[in-house]
Design an enzyme around this catalytic site. Structure first.
Site, PDB file in Angstrom:
ATOM      1  N   LYS A  43      18.468  22.964 -36.339  1.00 16.19           N
ATOM      2  CA  LYS A  43      18.920  24.285 -35.883  1.00 16.19           C
ATOM      3  C   LYS A  43      18.271  25.401 -36.700  1.00 16.19           C
ATOM      4  O   LYS A  43      17.682  25.153 -37.759  1.00 16.19           O
ATOM      5  CB  LYS A  43      20.439  24.346 -35.976  1.00 16.19           C
ATOM      6  CG  LYS A  43      21.153  23.361 -35.046  1.00 16.19           C
ATOM      7  CD  LYS A  43      22.663  23.516 -35.140  1.00 16.19           C
ATOM      8  CE  LYS A  43      23.386  22.565 -34.195  1.00 16.19           C
ATOM      9  NZ  LYS A  43      24.854  22.723 -34.261  1.00 16.19           N
ATOM     10  N   PHE A  74      34.345  29.855 -28.246  1.00 22.59           N
ATOM     11  CA  PHE A  74      33.242  30.165 -29.165  1.00 22.59           C
ATOM     12  C   PHE A  74      31.868  29.954 -28.528  1.00 22.59           C
ATOM     13  O   PHE A  74      30.855  29.914 -29.224  1.00 22.59           O
ATOM     14  CB  PHE A  74      33.352  29.306 -30.436  1.00 22.59           C
ATOM     15  CG  PHE A  74      33.521  27.830 -30.181  1.00 22.59           C
ATOM     16  CD1 PHE A  74      32.426  27.023 -29.862  1.00 22.59           C
ATOM     17  CD2 PHE A  74      34.783  27.248 -30.246  1.00 22.59           C
ATOM     18  CE1 PHE A  74      32.576  25.673 -29.634  1.00 22.59           C
ATOM     19  CE2 PHE A  74      34.933  25.887 -30.017  1.00 22.59           C
ATOM     20  CZ  PHE A  74      33.833  25.101 -29.720  1.00 22.59           C
ATOM     21  N   ASN A 120      25.472  24.219 -39.062  1.00 26.53           N
ATOM     22  CA  ASN A 120      25.588  22.869 -39.639  1.00 26.53           C
ATOM     23  C   ASN A 120      24.272  22.084 -39.613  1.00 26.53           C
ATOM     24  O   ASN A 120      24.266  20.870 -39.592  1.00 26.53           O
ATOM     25  CB  ASN A 120      26.706  22.085 -38.954  1.00 26.53           C
ATOM     26  CG  ASN A 120      26.481  21.922 -37.461  1.00 26.53           C
ATOM     27  OD1 ASN A 120      25.475  22.395 -36.919  1.00 26.53           O
ATOM     28  ND2 ASN A 120      27.400  21.253 -36.797  1.00 26.53           N
ATOM     29  N   HIS A 152      21.715  18.727 -34.956  1.00 26.18           N
ATOM     30  CA  HIS A 152      22.553  18.273 -33.836  1.00 26.18           C
ATOM     31  C   HIS A 152      22.086  16.906 -33.362  1.00 26.18           C
ATOM     32  O   HIS A 152      20.898  16.559 -33.455  1.00 26.18           O
ATOM     33  CB  HIS A 152      22.448  19.270 -32.676  1.00 26.18           C
ATOM     34  CG  HIS A 152      22.929  18.721 -31.367  1.00 26.18           C
ATOM     35  ND1 HIS A 152      24.251  18.691 -31.001  1.00 26.18           N
ATOM     36  CD2 HIS A 152      22.232  18.150 -30.334  1.00 26.18           C
ATOM     37  CE1 HIS A 152      24.368  18.135 -29.809  1.00 26.18           C
ATOM     38  NE2 HIS A 152      23.165  17.798 -29.381  1.00 26.18           N
ATOM     39  N   ARG A 154      24.286  17.245 -42.773  1.00 23.80           N
ATOM     40  CA  ARG A 154      25.107  18.458 -42.680  1.00 23.80           C
ATOM     41  C   ARG A 154      25.744  18.819 -44.014  1.00 23.80           C
ATOM     42  O   ARG A 154      25.946  19.997 -44.314  1.00 23.80           O
ATOM     43  CB  ARG A 154      26.168  18.270 -41.598  1.00 23.80           C
ATOM     44  CG  ARG A 154      25.598  18.357 -40.187  1.00 23.80           C
ATOM     45  CD  ARG A 154      26.555  17.860 -39.137  1.00 23.80           C
ATOM     46  NE  ARG A 154      26.060  18.116 -37.785  1.00 23.80           N
ATOM     47  CZ  ARG A 154      26.501  17.487 -36.698  1.00 23.80           C
ATOM     48  NH1 ARG A 154      27.447  16.553 -36.809  1.00 23.80           N
ATOM     49  NH2 ARG A 154      26.003  17.775 -35.512  1.00 23.80           N
TER      50      ARG A 154
END
Length: 434
Positions: free
Chosen positions: A99, A145, A203, A206, A193
């Protein structure tokens, strides 16, 4: 180990002279690393059992490309039930996504992936559009969210990888750790993470939870339809090109090389894995044919497996990336420039870890170039772009503008003439493409 134990695959080789595909049975004997090949159509032995050190058991999976004595073979299927049971029963592919918050730690994360026994079969740095991010988070559409997730994932580049190993989905989730990085630090302190994440949103990475989810997400990032998927991140300004060679990728050095580049003060602004065939590589290295004595070996190395192309941001004019790569011969590099990439990761003058754009004249010539030098890939889509000392790979199918044009332009600008240009190239201590 049983000396007669063998694994059998159906493999295909494109014969450029006959312009057709030839199919073989490829036999691999793990006891001594020997190989054997049978011509399927003509029912005869093509290669007697011969020891071949450059092929390893972990290279043998459906869809992979392997090089056997300079022939690039695509593994199409298992050749018998025993091979399918032994090697194919638990093999899985899944998506690994780094990410935006962990892009600076991509080298460390890729190193962890390699050490955990995963094989990276596809890799690309991308920028997701809002629509692509919405499709990616389809399972969270009812969550409050959702907008925060979409804003975060589209705020910077991501690195998507297709990774392979036994029980890949479960093993990758275990390596990631709990979704909340705070919980991960308590319950799985060695997880990705825990090491690189901040909280439940930021985090670091994925991974999908199931076969269906993995298939859907890999289709989003690496479409099977042939379209290019999310946009790459190439900037084409203040940049140069680096290609991490196949031997370095297969030896698991990709993560360490990326970390070393970052620690030296260079930024990687684009990244993608490619499999080049012989025709592509010969066109790429065309300018060195007849000039560089190692030309044939250079070609064979570059199409021996996947390579990774990087766009390197070069904001400090006093420190060039070419200098950081070092001399083409790693032995010389270890004596004269011990801190360079080739000194650290190179093995021989051919397997010297990285290719970089290196002629001093290229900067001025390529900045003024109005049109890109591009390569028409035979089976994969590869493009080279010349902007500010850059020849970066992109995934568009385009046409090749011959390197001879480069020589003519250089000749006109320097008044050397073609003979002078050829002499200049041959006298350069580190020719491009080494």
């Amino acid at each position: 180990m049983n000396h007669s134990e063998r694994y059998v695959f159906i493999a295909e080789w494109y014969d450029p002279n006959a312009s057709l595909y030839r199919r073989y049975e490829l036999l691999y004997y793990p006891a001594d690393g020997s190989v054997e090949m049978h011509d399927v159509k003509n029912h005869r032995t093509f290669l007697k059992r011969t020891k071949y050190d450059d092929l390893h058991l972990e290279d043998l999976f459906i869809g992979n490309k392997v090089n056997i004595f300079s022939r690039q073979l695509v593994l199409l299927d298992y050749g018998d039930q025993y091979t399918a049971r032994q090697l194919g029963s638990r093999k899985e592919k899944t998506l690994a996504l780094i990410k935006p918050d962990a892009i600076s730690k991509a080298g460390e994360i890729i190193e962890i992936i390699n050490k955990a026994g995963f094989t990276i079969t596809k890799l690309k740095m991308m920028m997701l559009s809002r629509k692509e991010a919405t499709d990616f988070y389809i399972d969270h559409h009812s969550k409050p969210f959702l907008n925060e997730l979409i804003q975060f994932i589209t705020n910077g580049p991501v690195i998507a990888m297709e990774i392979l190993r036994d029980d890949a989905i479960c093993e990758w989730k275990r390596l990631l750790g709990p979704a909340n990085s705070g919980v991960a630090r308590a319950d799985a302190p060695g997880s990705i993470r825990a090491l690189f994440g901040t909280d439940g949103l930021r985090n670091a990475a994925h991974g999908p939870d199931s076969f269906a989810c993995a298939a859907r997400e890999m289709e989003l990032f690496f479409p099977s339809s042939g379209v290019c998927g999310p946009a790459n991140t190439a900037k084409f300004t203040c940049c140069t090109c680096c290609v991490i060679k196949p031997h370095a990728v297969s030896e698991g050095l990709l993560g360490r090389i990326l970390t070393t580049i970052r620690d030296a003060g260079f930024d990687v602004s684009a990244m993608q894995m490619f499999n080049m065939d012989r025709v592509n590589v010969e066109e790429f290295y065309e300018v060195y044919k007849g000039v560089v004595s190692e030309y044939n070996e250079m070609v064979a190395e570059m199409y021996s497996g996947p390579c990774v192309a990087l766009e390197i941001q070069q904001t400090n004019p006093a420190k060039t990336f070419r200098e950081f790569c070092g001399p083409a011969d790693p032995e010389i590099a270890r004596h004269l420039r011990p801190g360079t990439l080739r000194a650290t990761f190179g093995k021989t003058k051919i397997q010297n870890a990285v290719h970089c754009t290196d002629l001093p004249e290229d900067g001025l010539l390529e900045v003024r170039c109005e049109h890109p030098f591009v390569l028409q890939a035979h089976k994969s889509a590869v493009q080279f772009w010349c902007v500010s000392n850059l020849a970066v790979f992109l995934d568009y199918a385009v046409t090749w503008l011959a390197h001879n044009l480069r020589l003519l332009q250089l000749s006109e600008k320097t008044k050397w003439g073609p003979a002078g240009v050829a002499h200049r190239l041959s006298a350069n201590p580190a020719p491009r493409g080494h």
